[in-house]
Motif scaffolding. Structure first.
Motif, PDB file in Angstrom:
ATOM      1  N   LYS A  17       0.844  -1.180   0.000  1.00 45.81           N
ATOM      2  CA  LYS A  17       0.000   0.000   0.000  1.00 45.81           C
ATOM      3  C   LYS A  17       0.882   1.233   0.000  1.00 45.81           C
ATOM      4  O   LYS A  17       1.851   1.324   0.735  1.00 45.81           O
ATOM      5  N   ARG A  18       0.549   2.170  -0.857  1.00 45.91           N
ATOM      6  CA  ARG A  18       1.262   3.439  -0.926  1.00 45.91           C
ATOM      7  C   ARG A  18       0.231   4.549  -0.814  1.00 45.91           C
ATOM      8  O   ARG A  18      -0.898   4.392  -1.256  1.00 45.91           O
ATOM      9  N   ASP A  38       3.285   1.902   2.931  1.00 43.62           N
ATOM     10  CA  ASP A  38       2.569   1.663   4.182  1.00 43.62           C
ATOM     11  C   ASP A  38       3.508   1.188   5.287  1.00 43.62           C
ATOM     12  O   ASP A  38       3.308   1.512   6.449  1.00 43.62           O
TER      13      ASP A  38
END
Length: 91
Positions: A17-18, A38
């Protein structure tokens, strides 16, 4: 002649996740915006922010020791949005 085998990219194809963050520095010309993963540590985010800030030649001069800074979420009381915004706090 050596033949290299192709690595199976499916095994390591886990998407991290970014998200986009905004770092505001009081007295600066504007916020810094960049994408973080993340699993990035807060110290890495502060270090990246300080490097980006210094590369762009912004004022006031902050220094480069990330141990002297904290990130304070500026929208802590708001519901979750698409973008996170932070303020630098000098310790």
């Amino acid at each position: 002649m050596m033949i290299k085998k192709k690595k199976n990219s499916d095994s390591g194809n886990v998407k991290k996740k970014r998200f986009l963050i905004t770092v505001n520095v009081l007295g600066s010309s504007g916020p810094l915006r960049f994408v973080v993963n993340d699993d990035d540590k807060v110290s890495e985010v502060i270090d990246s922010s300080l490097k980006m800030y210094a590369r762009s030649g912004r004022l006031p001069v902050l220094g480069s020791d990330f141990n002297n800074f904290l990130l304070y979420p500026s929208n802590a009381d708001q519901s979750e949005g698409k973008q996170s915004s932070f303020w630098f706090v000098v310790v």
